[in-house]
Design an enzyme around this catalytic site. Structure first.
Site, PDB file in Angstrom:
ATOM      1  N   SER A 438      -7.264   8.104  21.831  1.00  0.00           N
ATOM      2  CA  SER A 438      -6.571   6.827  22.151  1.00  0.00           C
ATOM      3  C   SER A 438      -6.071   6.981  23.611  1.00  0.00           C
ATOM      4  O   SER A 438      -5.705   5.695  24.143  1.00  0.00           O
ATOM      5  CB  SER A 438      -5.083   7.181  21.306  1.00  0.00           C
ATOM      6  OG  SER A 438      -5.174   7.412  19.931  1.00  0.00           O
ATOM      7  N   HIS A 459     -12.071   2.572  18.669  1.00  0.00           N
ATOM      8  CA  HIS A 459     -10.688   2.955  18.487  1.00  0.00           C
ATOM      9  C   HIS A 459      -9.886   2.535  17.220  1.00  0.00           C
ATOM     10  O   HIS A 459      -9.718   1.325  17.022  1.00  0.00           O
ATOM     11  CB  HIS A 459      -9.933   2.632  19.849  1.00  0.00           C
ATOM     12  CG  HIS A 459      -8.423   3.115  19.733  1.00  0.00           C
ATOM     13  ND1 HIS A 459      -7.459   2.211  20.070  1.00  0.00           N
ATOM     14  CD2 HIS A 459      -7.919   4.299  19.307  1.00  0.00           C
ATOM     15  CE1 HIS A 459      -6.408   2.812  20.177  1.00  0.00           C
ATOM     16  NE2 HIS A 459      -6.508   4.006  19.183  1.00  0.00           N
ATOM     17  N   GLU A 471     -10.603  -1.282  17.922  1.00  0.00           N
ATOM     18  CA  GLU A 471     -10.954  -1.762  19.464  1.00  0.00           C
ATOM     19  C   GLU A 471     -12.328  -0.982  19.814  1.00  0.00           C
ATOM     20  O   GLU A 471     -12.245   0.296  19.712  1.00  0.00           O
ATOM     21  CB  GLU A 471      -9.663  -1.169  20.067  1.00  0.00           C
ATOM     22  CG  GLU A 471      -9.196  -1.994  21.264  1.00  0.00           C
ATOM     23  CD  GLU A 471      -7.939  -1.477  21.778  1.00  0.00           C
ATOM     24  OE1 GLU A 471      -7.284  -2.186  22.583  1.00  0.00           O
ATOM     25  OE2 GLU A 471      -7.246  -0.274  21.530  1.00  0.00           O
ATOM     26  N   ASN A 509      -2.691  -0.452  22.713  1.00  0.00           N
ATOM     27  CA  ASN A 509      -1.339   0.647  23.187  1.00  0.00           C
ATOM     28  C   ASN A 509      -0.792   0.298  24.535  1.00  0.00           C
ATOM     29  O   ASN A 509       0.399   0.565  24.789  1.00  0.00           O
ATOM     30  CB  ASN A 509      -2.113   1.972  23.010  1.00  0.00           C
ATOM     31  CG  ASN A 509      -2.279   2.402  21.632  1.00  0.00           C
ATOM     32  OD1 ASN A 509      -1.593   1.941  20.709  1.00  0.00           O
ATOM     33  ND2 ASN A 509      -2.919   3.514  21.771  1.00  0.00           N
TER      34      ASN A 509
END
Ligand code: NAD
Length: 729
Positions: A438, A459, A471, A509
């Protein structure tokens, strides 16, 4: 070749078959509707025809209206074009429903039945609802329902008016307002369809040959029709309408125009005769379609989502279908990835450092499968097959023959480098290695790889089985084949991919953290936390920022904050946020998993309300900000970051930015995504608001140069960046 063809037999049954050439699923176009209308006219006029059966030449009946056609109606003809288009569908369906009967005596019509081999969605159900009897195959995988509300519209080809008159507003509510889909058995139990049979075409033929005049008259066309559950001005109906209105507003906070318009169409339609109700439905449908929200939702949640799933941004490379997958790390993420992959038919080797940990990961997959079996979504045999595809082990030799590895071990550069080397020693030369990190740069992690062009980020979001976005992150050296492999894998497991470049926190994120941080800043400044949470929800965010931190856990926030601070040094600008996070962590309020965070929870983990002590730690300011101010701060924190990601080249395609935002972190779906939202507002207005926020709250709100440039030139994001528009030009 046409979308509908008709065959008449010696018994006098005309079978109309819907089979759109070159498509795996039937969708209705205006041309198709005209063809169907012509065939119905012909069959009704033909004395030899006693009855009509409408069915499909495909395994499903139909997926609904071609949403590109709906978008086109609006572009070509504006509101009048939409209204006329919808009314022409009403005329067609009404013709089917009346079937040539005398409008006074209700006699002399020809029976028309529908035979559904599989799924029937949207107009694929509205058409059958206009026929006199609906037969469906006993196919538990088939889905029957009206999912329009999910893309920001509502059933506008009579589905709303017919279903409410068929079932009553109360029973129709979940089907219309939530777009709830049922399998054929449940759809029959709910009264949506009439019969579930082995051979729907045969059953429909038998039925049309023996149906009587009375069988063809819909309740709403018969004398003395009474609305099931009561009309709006009956004691019962009154309660239903008031309750539905409260429920819809409670759930949508008034931000979804389609839900409100649907309610209006139901309420107003229930007060007037059927044909007037159809006109009212068409007017509200047009109203919704003319609202930019529905256009944006259709664009992101349907057209572009599908384009991305079909590989709109896939580099040219031979088929990269995954056959054998290695998952390193059988923790929360690794186990989830193994589960969804095995479910998609992929053989999986699930590795962890100890046998117990590997087995625990497999047990997690088994628990999810058991749940599916208990909910009758999967058979025990399928469960056994899926589980049989997962080999849990500590032995890296088992990775031999894997064509893709997804690494999900601890978030630690050293541990990840070690497992990368160990796996690469065993896997084929041409295998692709992906990391689920991440926070660590893909370029850095690729240094442990002997084949950095075959190294990539894939991801996932937690929980893996529920979150639909994946992702894909390209490192500086990642090659095209690795991207194609990742995309083909995501397609196999039926999720939606976006492809972004390597930068801190990638895309999702990167945008969600400023949202959370802004919520925390507001709290620290003394804003009433109820105001913060409600302001977010009233903008259409599924979770307020404080609830979101509780869900993802406060210690994760602390961990990320510490790592980011270490990486950024003097540029780090979130000390004020950390003060709140660290104090919560010190107090042991780690969020939902600890049953204590910004919210309080009961022993069973049910959220009870905001923690009363928040006001002691961060005393309420005497003067509270305006609702709009709070909303602007929370929304601009995300949207400006999305623009920066585009400006920095992390995002290469705004379609991915919008689809990814809605699926990845729930960015207010009614907007169609941050770029759609900014376009609705206009770049000039966005710059004005951002400048004002920056003056009051700091540089984090300063409009990016790109947005300023667009404001000066009067541009929109979709005007300037839409690839499909550019390719078409
Ligand atoms: P986790 O702690 O639940 O699981 C990690 C697993 O890796 C553990 O089972 C551990 O035993 C195993 N492991 C550690 N060292 C190993 C080694 N040398 N060989 C084999 N197995 C080893 O962590 P997680 O939440 O599943 O996260 C895993 C990765 O996914 C991390 O990189 C994380 O950043 C990333 N990620 C997490 C989330 C999330 O929400 N938790 C979301 C997206 C990505």
């Amino acid at each position: 070749m046409t979308d509908f063809t008709m065959q008449k037999d010696a018994d006098g049954v005309a079978v109309i078959t819907w089979d759109v050439p070159g498509k795996s699923m039937n969708v209705l176009s205006m041309d198709g509707a005209a063809t169907l209308g012509g065939l119905i006219d012909e069959a009704l006029a033909d004395e030899a025809v006693k009855g009509i059966v409408i069915t499909s030449g495909k395994k499903d009946f139909a997926a609904g209206m071609d949403l590109n056609v709906i978008a086109g109606m609006k572009d070509a003809g504006g509101a009048q074009g939409v209204f006329d288009g919808v009314m022409s569908l009403h005329h067609l369906l009404r013709k089917i429903e009346r079937a040539g009967m005398d409008p006074k005596t209700l006699k002399g019509g020809k029976p028309i039945a529908s035979a559904l081999p599989g799924s029937a969605l949207g107009i694929g159900l509205e058409l059958p609802l206009a026929t006199h009897r609906i037969f469906a195959a006993d196919n538990p995988r088939a889905k029957i329902g009206l999912p329009e509300i999910m893309v920001g519209i509502f059933p506008g080809a009579g589905g709303t008016t017919r279903l409410v008159r068929k079932l009553g507003a109360m029973m129709a509510a979940p089907l219309l307002l939530e777009g709830k889909l049922n399998d054929p058995q449940k759809a029959r139990a709910a009264g949506v369809i009439d019969e579930v049979v082995d051979d729907p075409v045969a059953a429909a033929r038998d039925w049309v040959l023996k149906a009587t005049d009375a069988d063809l008259v819909k309740p709403w066309d018969a004398k003395g029709f009474k609305m099931p559950g009561g009309a709006p001005y009956s004691p019962h109906g009154f309660m239903t309408m008031v309750g539905a209105s409260a429920m819809v507003h409670g759930k949508t906070m008034g931000v979804y125009p389609a839900a409100r318009a649907l309610l209006s169409a139901v309420y107003e339609g229930a007060l007037v005769p059927f044909d007037t109700a159809l006109r009212i439905e068409a007017r509200w449908f047009t109203h919704v379609l003319m609202n930019p929200s529905s256009g944006n939702m259709i664009r992101s949640l349907f057209i572009n989502k599908e384009a991305l799933e079909k590989g709109a941004n896939r580099p040219a490379a031979p088929d990269q279908t995954v056959r054998k997958l290695g998952v390193l790390g059988a923790g929360m993420m690794g186990a989830g990835i193994a589960h969804v992959s095995a479910k998609a038919g992929i053989e999986v080797v699930l590795i962890d450092a100890t046998r117990a940990a590997a087995d625990k990961g497999k047990a997690h997959a088994e628990a999810l499968l058991d749940k599916a079996v208990s909910r009758k979504k999967m058979t025990a045999e399928t469960k056994a097959e899926v589980l049989g595809r997962i080999t849990a082990t500590t032995d890296y030799a088992a990775l031999a023959g894997c064509d893709l590895i997804v690494e999900a071990v601890f978030e630690d550069m050293g541990v990840k480098a070690d497992v990368t080397r160990r796996a690469e020693a065993v896997i084929p030369q041409d295998a692709i290695f992906a990391t689920n990190t991440s926070t660590l740069p893909i370029g850095e992690l690729a240094k442990a790889s002997a084949r950095p062009d075959q190294f990539i980020g894939i991801h996932f979001f937690s929980p893996v089985d529920k979150m639909m976005l994946v992702e894909i992150i390209k490192g500086a050296q990642t090659g095209d084949r690795a991207v194609a492999k990742a995309l083909d894998f995501v397609r196999q497991i039926r999720k939606t991919p976006i492809v972004v470049n390597d930068a801190r926190f990638f895309y999702a994120n990167r945008c969600i953290i400023p949202y959370i941080n802004e919520g925390i800043r507001l709290l620290r400044e003394g804003t009433n936390p109820t105001l913060i949470e409600n302001a977010a929800k009233m903008m259409g965010m599924p979770l307020g920022p404080l609830q979101l931190v509780d869900e993802t856990s406060i210690d994760l926030g602390v961990k990320i904050a510490k790592a980011t601070r270490a990486a950024m040094g003097a540029d780090y600008a979130d000390d004020d946020v950390d003060e709140v996070l660290f104090r919560m962590a010190d107090a042991g309020r780690l969020g939902k998993k600890a049953n204590a965070g910004f919210y309080v929870y009961d022993d069973a983990g049910k959220r009870l309300g905001l923690w009363a002590e928040l006001g002691t730690h961060w005393p309420r300011a005497d003067e509270q900000p305006e609702l709009t101010e709070v909303q602007h701060r929370l929304m601009f924190a995300q949207a400006l970051e999305a623009v920066r990601a585009l400006e920095a080249g992390v995002l290469e395609d705004i379609r991915e930015g919008d689809v990814g935002a809605i699926l990845g972190w729930g960015f207010a779906p009614w907007t169609g995504g941050p770029f759609g939202w900014l376009d609705m507002m206009g770049a000039a207005r966005a710059v004005e608001i951002a400048d004002a926020l920056a003056a009051r709250h700091g540089r984090r709100f300063a409009p990016p140069a790109l947005l300023r440039d667009m404001a000066a030139k009067g541009q929109t994001f979709y005007g300037r960046f839409d690839r499909t528009a550019r390719e078409a030009a």
